[in-house]
Scaffold this motif. Structure first.
Motif, PDB file in Angstrom:
ATOM      1  N   ASP A   1     -16.791  27.567  -9.451  1.00 57.29           N
ATOM      2  CA  ASP A   1     -15.752  26.818  -8.756  1.00 57.29           C
ATOM      3  C   ASP A   1     -14.840  26.152  -9.771  1.00 57.29           C
ATOM      4  O   ASP A   1     -15.001  26.326 -10.986  1.00 57.29           O
ATOM      5  CB  ASP A   1     -16.364  25.798  -7.782  1.00 57.29           C
ATOM      6  CG  ASP A   1     -17.221  24.745  -8.485  1.00 57.29           C
ATOM      7  OD1 ASP A   1     -17.056  24.538  -9.707  1.00 57.29           O
ATOM      8  OD2 ASP A   1     -18.059  24.119  -7.802  1.00 57.29           O
ATOM      9  N   ALA A   2     -13.867  25.385  -9.289  1.00 59.56           N
ATOM     10  CA  ALA A   2     -12.872  24.784 -10.173  1.00 59.56           C
ATOM     11  C   ALA A   2     -13.476  23.781 -11.146  1.00 59.56           C
ATOM     12  O   ALA A   2     -12.863  23.462 -12.172  1.00 59.56           O
ATOM     13  CB  ALA A   2     -11.783  24.110  -9.332  1.00 59.56           C
TER      14      ALA A   2
ATOM     15  N   TYR B   1     -21.336  29.625  -8.870  1.00 54.74           N
ATOM     16  CA  TYR B   1     -21.289  29.882  -7.428  1.00 54.74           C
ATOM     17  C   TYR B   1     -22.471  30.746  -7.007  1.00 54.74           C
ATOM     18  O   TYR B   1     -22.773  31.771  -7.618  1.00 54.74           O
ATOM     19  CB  TYR B   1     -19.988  30.586  -7.062  1.00 54.74           C
ATOM     20  CG  TYR B   1     -19.989  31.159  -5.659  1.00 54.74           C
ATOM     21  CD1 TYR B   1     -19.955  30.328  -4.542  1.00 54.74           C
ATOM     22  CD2 TYR B   1     -20.067  32.538  -5.462  1.00 54.74           C
ATOM     23  CE1 TYR B   1     -19.980  30.847  -3.257  1.00 54.74           C
ATOM     24  CE2 TYR B   1     -20.076  33.069  -4.182  1.00 54.74           C
ATOM     25  CZ  TYR B   1     -20.046  32.226  -3.084  1.00 54.74           C
ATOM     26  OH  TYR B   1     -20.073  32.750  -1.817  1.00 54.74           O
TER      27      TYR B   1
ATOM     28  N   PRO C   1     -15.468  33.063  -1.684  1.00 54.81           N
ATOM     29  CA  PRO C   1     -14.265  32.240  -1.469  1.00 54.81           C
ATOM     30  C   PRO C   1     -13.162  32.583  -2.461  1.00 54.81           C
ATOM     31  O   PRO C   1     -13.430  32.797  -3.654  1.00 54.81           O
ATOM     32  CB  PRO C   1     -14.780  30.811  -1.671  1.00 54.81           C
ATOM     33  CG  PRO C   1     -16.258  30.890  -1.415  1.00 54.81           C
ATOM     34  CD  PRO C   1     -16.667  32.240  -1.920  1.00 54.81           C
ATOM     35  N   SER C   2     -11.943  32.623  -1.997  1.00 57.14           N
ATOM     36  CA  SER C   2     -10.813  32.929  -2.877  1.00 57.14           C
ATOM     37  C   SER C   2     -10.666  31.879  -3.972  1.00 57.14           C
ATOM     38  O   SER C   2     -10.227  32.188  -5.089  1.00 57.14           O
ATOM     39  CB  SER C   2      -9.523  33.030  -2.067  1.00 57.14           C
ATOM     40  OG  SER C   2      -9.257  31.803  -1.389  1.00 57.14           O
ATOM     41  N   SER C   3     -11.055  30.635  -3.659  1.00 61.66           N
ATOM     42  CA  SER C   3     -10.968  29.570  -4.668  1.00 61.66           C
ATOM     43  C   SER C   3     -11.925  29.836  -5.828  1.00 61.66           C
ATOM     44  O   SER C   3     -11.619  29.517  -6.982  1.00 61.66           O
ATOM     45  CB  SER C   3     -11.278  28.216  -4.032  1.00 61.66           C
ATOM     46  OG  SER C   3     -12.587  28.205  -3.473  1.00 61.66           O
ATOM     47  N   VAL C   4     -13.071  30.444  -5.520  1.00 58.67           N
ATOM     48  CA  VAL C   4     -14.043  30.792  -6.560  1.00 58.67           C
ATOM     49  C   VAL C   4     -13.499  31.927  -7.425  1.00 58.67           C
ATOM     50  O   VAL C   4     -13.619  31.911  -8.654  1.00 58.67           O
ATOM     51  CB  VAL C   4     -15.398  31.184  -5.936  1.00 58.67           C
ATOM     52  CG1 VAL C   4     -16.317  31.842  -6.958  1.00 58.67           C
ATOM     53  CG2 VAL C   4     -16.064  29.948  -5.335  1.00 58.67           C
TER      54      VAL C   4
ATOM     55  N   THR D   1     -10.349  32.644  -7.972  1.00 62.42           N
ATOM     56  CA  THR D   1      -9.265  32.094  -8.786  1.00 62.42           C
ATOM     57  C   THR D   1      -9.813  31.268  -9.938  1.00 62.42           C
ATOM     58  O   THR D   1      -9.359  31.396 -11.085  1.00 62.42           O
ATOM     59  CB  THR D   1      -8.337  31.219  -7.925  1.00 62.42           C
ATOM     60  OG1 THR D   1      -7.758  32.022  -6.894  1.00 62.42           O
ATOM     61  CG2 THR D   1      -7.237  30.600  -8.767  1.00 62.42           C
ATOM     62  N   ALA D   2     -10.804  30.425  -9.669  1.00 66.93           N
ATOM     63  CA  ALA D   2     -11.385  29.576 -10.715  1.00 66.93           C
ATOM     64  C   ALA D   2     -12.076  30.421 -11.783  1.00 66.93           C
ATOM     65  O   ALA D   2     -12.006  30.106 -12.983  1.00 66.93           O
ATOM     66  CB  ALA D   2     -12.380  28.592 -10.095  1.00 66.93           C
TER      67      ALA D   2
ATOM     68  N   ASN E   1      -9.394  31.948 -13.959  1.00 67.13           N
ATOM     69  CA  ASN E   1      -8.837  30.916 -14.833  1.00 67.13           C
ATOM     70  C   ASN E   1      -9.779  30.602 -15.985  1.00 67.13           C
ATOM     71  O   ASN E   1      -9.337  30.351 -17.118  1.00 67.13           O
ATOM     72  CB  ASN E   1      -8.540  29.645 -14.040  1.00 67.13           C
ATOM     73  CG  ASN E   1      -7.351  29.809 -13.106  1.00 67.13           C
ATOM     74  OD1 ASN E   1      -6.524  30.692 -13.294  1.00 67.13           O
ATOM     75  ND2 ASN E   1      -7.269  28.967 -12.091  1.00 67.13           N
TER      76      ASN E   1
END
Length: 307
Positions: A79-80, A85, A94-97, A99-100, A103
């Motif tokens: 995650d961010a 995860y 999750p899309s947030s995972v 993306t993080a 990054n």
């Protein structure tokens, strides 16, 4: 599993039978060795989905001679905040995972050890990559794999190729010499020289590695970027097209192709123009043959490469 043993005592045990998970009798035998096929038992079976922690394996393609290849490494999906995860089999990632995680990869490869390496593509756990995507993104291959945590492998891959450097050497000076006034148009030949006034050709040195599923190419061109004008007598200037390259008139800021290679290889050195080249010609009309006049202009060498 919960049930009763041969003495009638209640028993609860946990076991995994990977060989025949759908065979209740063999599962029972694995938990309770005394159970026979004729035994009468009451069972309650609770099935829990397995948890999965997807990973991103980062690999670097071998490069040309003299290039240090960084060691590969593995990043957990996170995650961010950088927390690993973990989710249930079949759950959407999750899309947030995603993306993080991407990054985190970008931050990891931002150091000088990764200079000249570029991301060629991602692959999903089945080895597929999105050949039709307009951008290289982890989300593309996560979607390609269904977007969910798989019950088998959840190992994604990031493939980096060596971009390297394609460089060139070129003349610092094109010298048309000093000449007597002739009373007629003179056709002058330029000599290509380095900063020490020694002969200098145009040479391309390709130190890039051939990319995955790709090829190397480059094109060399030259453009007149300043008019040839007198530095000693005001108002004297050579017109467009008086300077030519291999017979092609040169006009201001319009490049002329010098050479190209559409099938270059790692470590290939190409002499585009030899040091004794006579490619540059200058037509000097009588009007510009003025006592004491000295002229100076500028050409710019341009190397375009792909990828």
């Amino acid at each position: 599993m919960t049930g009763k043993d041969a003495a009638g005592n209640a028993v609860t045990k946990t076991a995994t039978v990977s060989s025949t998970p759908n065979d209740l009798y063999l599962a029972a035998r694995a938990v309770y060795p005394t159970v026979s096929s004729a035994a009468v038992q009451n069972w309650s079976i609770v099935l829990n989905a397995l948890t999965q922690s997807p990973t991103l394996q980062v690999n670097f393609t071998s490069a040309g001679s003299g290039v240090t290849v960084p060691a590969g490494f593995t990043l957990p999906f996170q995650d961010a905040s950088g927390n690993t995860y973990t989710g249930m089999t079949g759950a959407p990632i999750p899309s947030s995972v995603v993306t993080a995680t991407e990054n985190a990869l970008k931050a990891k490869v931002s150091g000088s050890a990764y200079n000249n390496w570029y991301l060629a593509h991602y692959t999903d756990p089945n080895g597929n990559y999105d050949q039709n995507a307009t951008t290289t993104a982890l989300a593309n291959v996560v979607a390609l794999a269904g977007g969910n945590l798989l019950g088998t492998s959840n190992k994604y891959t990031a493939q980096y190729d060596y971009q390297g450097v394609v460089s060139f050497s070129c003349p610092s000076l094109i010298d048309f010499g000093s000449h007597l006034i002739s009373g007629s148009t003179q056709n002058l030949t330029g000599s290509m020289k380095d900063s020490n006034n020694n002969p200098q050709g145009v040479v391309v040195n390709d130190a890039r590695a051939i990319p995955t599923n790709g090829s190397l190419s480059w094109t060399m061109s030259v453009a007149q970027t300043k008019d040839i004008t007198s530095t000693s007598v005001l108002g004297l200037s050579f017109s467009d097209s008086m300077l030519t390259f291999n017979g092609t008139p040169m006009t201001l800021n319009n490049p002329v192709t010098v050479g190209s290679d559409n099938a270059s290889t790692t470590g290939k050195i190409t002499t585009v123009l030899p040091a004794n080249s006579t490619a540059f010609k200058l037509s000097a009309p009588t009007a510009l043959q003025v006592p004491g006049a000295k002229y100076q202009g500028e050409v710019t060498w341009i190397l375009q490469s792909a990828p």
